[in-house]
Design a protein around this motif. Structure first.
Motif, PDB file in Angstrom:
ATOM      1  N   HIS A 123      19.782  50.796  32.040  1.00  0.00           N
ATOM      2  CA  HIS A 123      20.308  49.499  31.654  1.00  0.00           C
ATOM      3  C   HIS A 123      19.598  49.030  30.392  1.00  0.00           C
ATOM      4  CE1 HIS A 123      22.015  48.263  35.835  1.00  0.00           C
ATOM      5  NE2 HIS A 123      22.075  49.573  35.648  1.00  0.00           N
ATOM      6  N   ILE A 124      20.364  48.576  29.435  1.00  0.00           N
ATOM      7  CA  ILE A 124      19.805  48.023  28.198  1.00  0.00           C
ATOM      8  C   ILE A 124      20.265  46.575  28.117  1.00  0.00           C
ATOM      9  CG2 ILE A 124      19.591  48.280  25.706  1.00  0.00           C
ATOM     10  CD1 ILE A 124      20.637  51.153  26.005  1.00  0.00           C
ATOM     11  N   VAL A 125      19.291  45.653  28.172  1.00  0.00           N
ATOM     12  CA  VAL A 125      19.630  44.223  28.161  1.00  0.00           C
ATOM     13  C   VAL A 125      18.623  43.451  27.299  1.00  0.00           C
ATOM     14  CG1 VAL A 125      20.061  42.156  29.552  1.00  0.00           C
ATOM     15  CG2 VAL A 125      20.473  44.435  30.536  1.00  0.00           C
ATOM     16  N   PRO A 126      19.078  42.690  26.312  1.00  0.00           N
ATOM     17  CA  PRO A 126      20.431  42.696  25.773  1.00  0.00           C
ATOM     18  C   PRO A 126      20.615  43.851  24.800  1.00  0.00           C
ATOM     19  CG  PRO A 126      19.083  41.144  24.549  1.00  0.00           C
ATOM     20  CD  PRO A 126      18.190  41.743  25.623  1.00  0.00           C
ATOM     21  N   SER A 127      21.824  44.303  24.628  1.00  0.00           N
ATOM     22  CA  SER A 127      22.090  45.387  23.683  1.00  0.00           C
ATOM     23  C   SER A 127      22.004  44.860  22.245  1.00  0.00           C
ATOM     24  CB  SER A 127      23.487  45.965  23.924  1.00  0.00           C
ATOM     25  OG  SER A 127      23.578  46.496  25.229  1.00  0.00           O
ATOM     26  N   GLN A 128      21.441  45.699  21.381  1.00  0.00           N
ATOM     27  CA  GLN A 128      21.275  45.327  19.970  1.00  0.00           C
ATOM     28  C   GLN A 128      21.922  46.417  19.099  1.00  0.00           C
ATOM     29  OE1 GLN A 128      17.037  44.968  19.460  1.00  0.00           O
ATOM     30  NE2 GLN A 128      16.907  43.078  20.696  1.00  0.00           N
ATOM     31  N   PRO A 129      22.289  46.068  17.882  1.00  0.00           N
ATOM     32  CA  PRO A 129      22.921  47.082  17.009  1.00  0.00           C
ATOM     33  C   PRO A 129      22.080  48.337  16.832  1.00  0.00           C
ATOM     34  CG  PRO A 129      23.239  44.890  16.100  1.00  0.00           C
ATOM     35  CD  PRO A 129      22.314  44.722  17.282  1.00  0.00           C
ATOM     36  N   GLY A 130      20.765  48.182  16.826  1.00  0.00           N
ATOM     37  CA  GLY A 130      19.872  49.342  16.683  1.00  0.00           C
ATOM     38  C   GLY A 130      19.875  50.256  17.879  1.00  0.00           C
ATOM     39  N   ASP A 131      20.507  49.841  18.966  1.00  0.00           N
ATOM     40  CA  ASP A 131      20.611  50.691  20.153  1.00  0.00           C
ATOM     41  C   ASP A 131      21.758  51.682  20.029  1.00  0.00           C
ATOM     42  OD1 ASP A 131      19.913  47.814  22.261  1.00  0.00           O
ATOM     43  OD2 ASP A 131      18.522  49.261  21.360  1.00  0.00           O
ATOM     44  N   SER A 132      22.567  51.555  19.012  1.00  0.00           N
ATOM     45  CA  SER A 132      23.674  52.497  18.802  1.00  0.00           C
ATOM     46  C   SER A 132      23.092  53.878  18.536  1.00  0.00           C
ATOM     47  CB  SER A 132      24.543  52.049  17.619  1.00  0.00           C
ATOM     48  OG  SER A 132      25.178  50.823  17.898  1.00  0.00           O
ATOM     49  N   ALA A 133      23.362  54.804  19.435  1.00  0.00           N
ATOM     50  CA  ALA A 133      22.747  56.133  19.383  1.00  0.00           C
ATOM     51  C   ALA A 133      23.362  56.982  20.493  1.00  0.00           C
ATOM     52  CB  ALA A 133      21.243  56.046  19.572  1.00  0.00           C
ATOM     53  N   VAL A 134      22.935  58.229  20.548  1.00  0.00           N
ATOM     54  CA  VAL A 134      23.296  59.092  21.681  1.00  0.00           C
ATOM     55  C   VAL A 134      22.132  59.077  22.662  1.00  0.00           C
ATOM     56  CG1 VAL A 134      23.914  61.413  22.439  1.00  0.00           C
ATOM     57  CG2 VAL A 134      24.712  60.573  20.214  1.00  0.00           C
ATOM     58  N   TYR A 135      22.437  58.906  23.936  1.00  0.00           N
ATOM     59  CA  TYR A 135      21.415  58.855  24.968  1.00  0.00           C
ATOM     60  C   TYR A 135      21.580  60.069  25.885  1.00  0.00           C
ATOM     61  CZ  TYR A 135      20.440  54.140  23.446  1.00  0.00           C
ATOM     62  OH  TYR A 135      20.085  53.048  22.684  1.00  0.00           O
ATOM     63  N   PHE A 136      20.482  60.802  26.026  1.00  0.00           N
ATOM     64  CA  PHE A 136      20.476  61.974  26.898  1.00  0.00           C
ATOM     65  C   PHE A 136      19.655  61.686  28.144  1.00  0.00           C
ATOM     66  CE2 PHE A 136      22.528  65.097  24.316  1.00  0.00           C
ATOM     67  CZ  PHE A 136      22.214  64.778  22.999  1.00  0.00           C
ATOM     68  N   CYS A 137      20.199  62.018  29.270  1.00  0.00           N
ATOM     69  CA  CYS A 137      19.486  62.010  30.530  1.00  0.00           C
ATOM     70  C   CYS A 137      18.893  63.407  30.735  1.00  0.00           C
ATOM     71  CB  CYS A 137      20.490  61.678  31.650  1.00  0.00           C
ATOM     72  SG  CYS A 137      19.847  61.751  33.311  1.00  0.00           S
TER      73      CYS A 137
END
Lengths: 113, 115
Positions: A76-90
């Motif tokens: 969970h990412i709260v709050p989302s920010q423009p810099g969070d735009s990325a690919v996320y790998f588990c």
């Protein structure tokens, strides 16, 4: 056969709202889970981890939840920010220093202004 | 600055022409590894090394070779590249302590195309 699955290839969320990324695993021997973040033209970087003895780990805006019975974890990412735009790998491993990491396919997050 | 350096960033080659992708780290890490990233498959481990002269296969080692003659360098060798080795390759390094996976440093990647 992939042992770690991220079934949502992409996620679009408005700035300030919550982003929820999901990950499922099939190998019940996994006991350490990590999330990595990757920007274009860069290598992945470590974001947050959780051991199987916990069901939640929090680091600032990022929280990872683990449901061992369902073999499922979420970020969970709260709050989302423009810099969070990325690919996320588990990713998953047998212990925190096991070098054979199994990765999911990744989820591309786009945070809209 | 702590970093893992891969070269080249982009490489286009033809089937069968031997190539080497270099990887160097300046953090005195014992552990180094190579991954390939393919759409829909995420990152898959090719080979890893726990220390100098110690290497082992990952999940997809076929068609690749590695060597670890020095601690800082871990080159990936494709003796006879084939089109199915077209991929984005990442080198990574880490310590060998109990939080090694959290300290995994990745290079910026090498995009390889085999025609």
């Amino acid at each position: 056969d992939q042992q770690v699955k991220q079934n949502s290839p992409s996620l679009s969320v408005q700035e300030g709202r919550i982003s929820i990324l999901n990950c499922d695993y099939t190998n019940s021997m996994f006991d350490y889970f990590l999330w990595y973040k990757k920007y274009p033209a860069e290598g992945p970087t470590f974001l947050i981890s959780i051991s199987s003895i916990k069901d939640k780990n929090e680091d600032g805006r990022f929280t990872v939840f683990l449901n061992k019975s369902a073999k499922h974890l979420s970020l969970h990412i709260v709050p989302s920010q423009p810099g969070d735009s990325a690919v996320y790998f588990c990713a998953a491993s047998y212990r925190s220093n096991d070098y054979k990491l199994s990765f999911g396919a990744g989820t591309t997050v786009t945070v809209r202004a | 600055e702590a970093q893992v350096t891969q070269n080249p960033r982009y490489l286009i080659t033809v089937t069968g022409k031997k190539l080497t992708v270099t990887c160097s780290q300046n953090m005195n890490h014992e552990y180094m590894s190579w991954y390939r990233q393919d759409p829909g498959l995420g990152l898959r481990q090719i080979y890893y090394s726990m220390n100098v002269e110690v290497t082992d296969k990952g999940d997809v080692p076929e068609g690749y070779k590695v060597s670890r003659k020095e601690k800082r360098n871990f080159p990936l060798i494709l003796e006879s590249p084939s089109p199915n080795q077209t991929s984005l390759y990442f080198c990574a390094s880490s310590t060998r302590d109990r939080t090694a996976n959290e300290k995994l440093f990745f290079g910026s990647g090498t995009q390889l195309s085999v025609l």
